[in-house]
Design a protein around this motif. Sequence first.
Motif, PDB file in Angstrom:
ATOM      1  N   UNK A  45      40.883  45.722  43.378  1.00  0.00           N
ATOM      2  CA  UNK A  45      40.145  45.200  44.531  1.00  0.00           C
ATOM      3  C   UNK A  45      40.192  43.680  44.465  1.00  0.00           C
ATOM      4  N   UNK A  46      40.637  43.058  45.549  1.00  0.00           N
ATOM      5  CA  UNK A  46      40.814  41.607  45.601  1.00  0.00           C
ATOM      6  C   UNK A  46      40.301  41.108  46.942  1.00  0.00           C
ATOM      7  N   UNK A  47      39.638  39.945  46.916  1.00  0.00           N
ATOM      8  CA  UNK A  47      39.161  39.374  48.173  1.00  0.00           C
ATOM      9  C   UNK A  47      39.124  37.863  48.125  1.00  0.00           C
ATOM     10  N   UNK A  48      38.857  37.289  49.277  1.00  0.00           N
ATOM     11  CA  UNK A  48      38.717  35.850  49.408  1.00  0.00           C
ATOM     12  C   UNK A  48      37.329  35.556  49.952  1.00  0.00           C
ATOM     13  N   UNK A  49      36.569  34.729  49.227  1.00  0.00           N
ATOM     14  CA  UNK A  49      35.243  34.365  49.704  1.00  0.00           C
ATOM     15  C   UNK A  49      34.309  35.544  49.855  1.00  0.00           C
ATOM     16  N   UNK A  95      50.759  40.782  45.700  1.00  0.00           N
ATOM     17  CA  UNK A  95      51.728  40.077  44.858  1.00  0.00           C
ATOM     18  C   UNK A  95      51.090  38.873  44.169  1.00  0.00           C
ATOM     19  N   UNK A  96      50.264  38.148  44.896  1.00  0.00           N
ATOM     20  CA  UNK A  96      49.593  36.990  44.308  1.00  0.00           C
ATOM     21  C   UNK A  96      48.624  37.413  43.200  1.00  0.00           C
ATOM     22  N   UNK A  97      47.996  38.566  43.368  1.00  0.00           N
ATOM     23  CA  UNK A  97      47.106  39.077  42.323  1.00  0.00           C
ATOM     24  C   UNK A  97      47.897  39.455  41.072  1.00  0.00           C
ATOM     25  N   UNK A  98      49.073  40.045  41.243  1.00  0.00           N
ATOM     26  CA  UNK A  98      49.899  40.390  40.091  1.00  0.00           C
ATOM     27  C   UNK A  98      50.301  39.150  39.310  1.00  0.00           C
ATOM     28  N   UNK A  99      50.577  38.059  40.039  1.00  0.00           N
ATOM     29  CA  UNK A  99      51.014  36.822  39.387  1.00  0.00           C
ATOM     30  C   UNK A  99      49.855  35.987  38.863  1.00  0.00           C
ATOM     31  N   UNK A 100      48.629  36.382  39.164  1.00  0.00           N
ATOM     32  CA  UNK A 100      47.472  35.635  38.685  1.00  0.00           C
ATOM     33  C   UNK A 100      47.062  34.479  39.570  1.00  0.00           C
ATOM     34  N   UNK A 101      47.541  34.442  40.805  1.00  0.00           N
ATOM     35  CA  UNK A 101      47.210  33.345  41.719  1.00  0.00           C
ATOM     36  C   UNK A 101      45.900  33.585  42.453  1.00  0.00           C
ATOM     37  N   UNK A 102      45.465  34.827  42.518  1.00  0.00           N
ATOM     38  CA  UNK A 102      44.140  35.158  43.043  1.00  0.00           C
ATOM     39  C   UNK A 102      43.488  36.124  42.063  1.00  0.00           C
ATOM     40  N   UNK A 103      42.179  35.984  41.816  1.00  0.00           N
ATOM     41  CA  UNK A 103      41.523  36.843  40.829  1.00  0.00           C
ATOM     42  C   UNK A 103      41.211  38.221  41.390  1.00  0.00           C
ATOM     43  N   UNK A 104      41.189  39.194  40.511  1.00  0.00           N
ATOM     44  CA  UNK A 104      40.790  40.552  40.886  1.00  0.00           C
ATOM     45  C   UNK A 104      39.284  40.691  40.740  1.00  0.00           C
ATOM     46  N   UNK A 105      38.656  41.301  41.737  1.00  0.00           N
ATOM     47  CA  UNK A 105      37.221  41.581  41.652  1.00  0.00           C
ATOM     48  C   UNK A 105      36.954  42.829  40.829  1.00  0.00           C
ATOM     49  N   UNK A 106      37.906  43.758  40.837  1.00  0.00           N
ATOM     50  CA  UNK A 106      37.760  45.000  40.075  1.00  0.00           C
ATOM     51  C   UNK A 106      39.139  45.600  39.880  1.00  0.00           C
ATOM     52  N   UNK A 107      39.216  46.518  38.920  1.00  0.00           N
ATOM     53  CA  UNK A 107      40.461  47.229  38.689  1.00  0.00           C
ATOM     54  C   UNK A 107      41.331  46.583  37.637  1.00  0.00           C
ATOM     55  N   UNK A 108      42.440  47.231  37.320  1.00  0.00           N
ATOM     56  CA  UNK A 108      43.318  46.761  36.262  1.00  0.00           C
ATOM     57  C   UNK A 108      44.737  46.554  36.729  1.00  0.00           C
ATOM     58  N   UNK A 109      45.436  45.621  36.066  1.00  0.00           N
ATOM     59  CA  UNK A 109      46.865  45.386  36.253  1.00  0.00           C
ATOM     60  C   UNK A 109      47.489  45.433  34.869  1.00  0.00           C
TER      61      UNK A 109
END
Length: 247
Positions: free
Chosen positions: A20-24, A56-70
């Motif tokens: 789970x990923x979000x902005x703001x 894709x940005x979450x996989x590369x670490x450019x945006x943080x994950x709010x929950x879940x695993x990679x």
Amino acid sequence: MSARVAVRTRGGALTVDGLTVGYGGAPVLHDVCFALAPGEVVALLGANGAGKTTLLRALAGLVPAAAGGIDLDGRDLRGLRTEARARRGVALVPEGQSVVAELTVDENLRLGALWRHRGAARERAVAGMYEMFEPLARRRTSAGHQLSGGERQMLALGRALVADPVLLALDEPSLGLAPLVVAHLMSTLRDASARRGLTVLLAEQNVTSALSIADRGVVLDLGRVVADAPAADLAADDTLRHAYLGF
């Protein structure tokens, strides 16, 4: 003396579990789950706004994950910064042909190889990119801004591959390119995966081209996985194609 780069064995098994990923505070991805086997090519499909770039940005670490695993080859990446993920073998080619416009083709490739290869190994890695992308060999002294759109995309892909990643994530590599150039790029991706055992996650609006080289497809809609199936099955599913893929 610079630190030695840890030796990596070839891998590329990726598991995304409940991401789970979000902005703001507003979620963009909701409980996304899928997996890639080593050496597999998977097309990441969906309309604009489906969440492909965010994933894709979450996989590369450019945006943080709010929950879940990679998880890549048994290691959860979420606690690692972008550079550390790159050293683990994650390479992202973002939309927009990520080359340094002021540097020559050769300088761009050497920059991509900088942390991964040294000395003769770097020379071999760069030479390998010229063999893979013959047009770049003829333009090696040209600056990035002097290249055609297709040449810039080849250079962006070469910069990623020269670091010998295990997982290559690409965001709309065919955008704005002529059909013949797209066909060449897709064929090169397929060959690179087969020859190097490279795992590829390909986000594309050009669904037909992406499915033509993919083993499987994962379809996103409004940040959720709505289909995960072999590429041939997705291409043949009229209902799904019309509902989510636009053709």
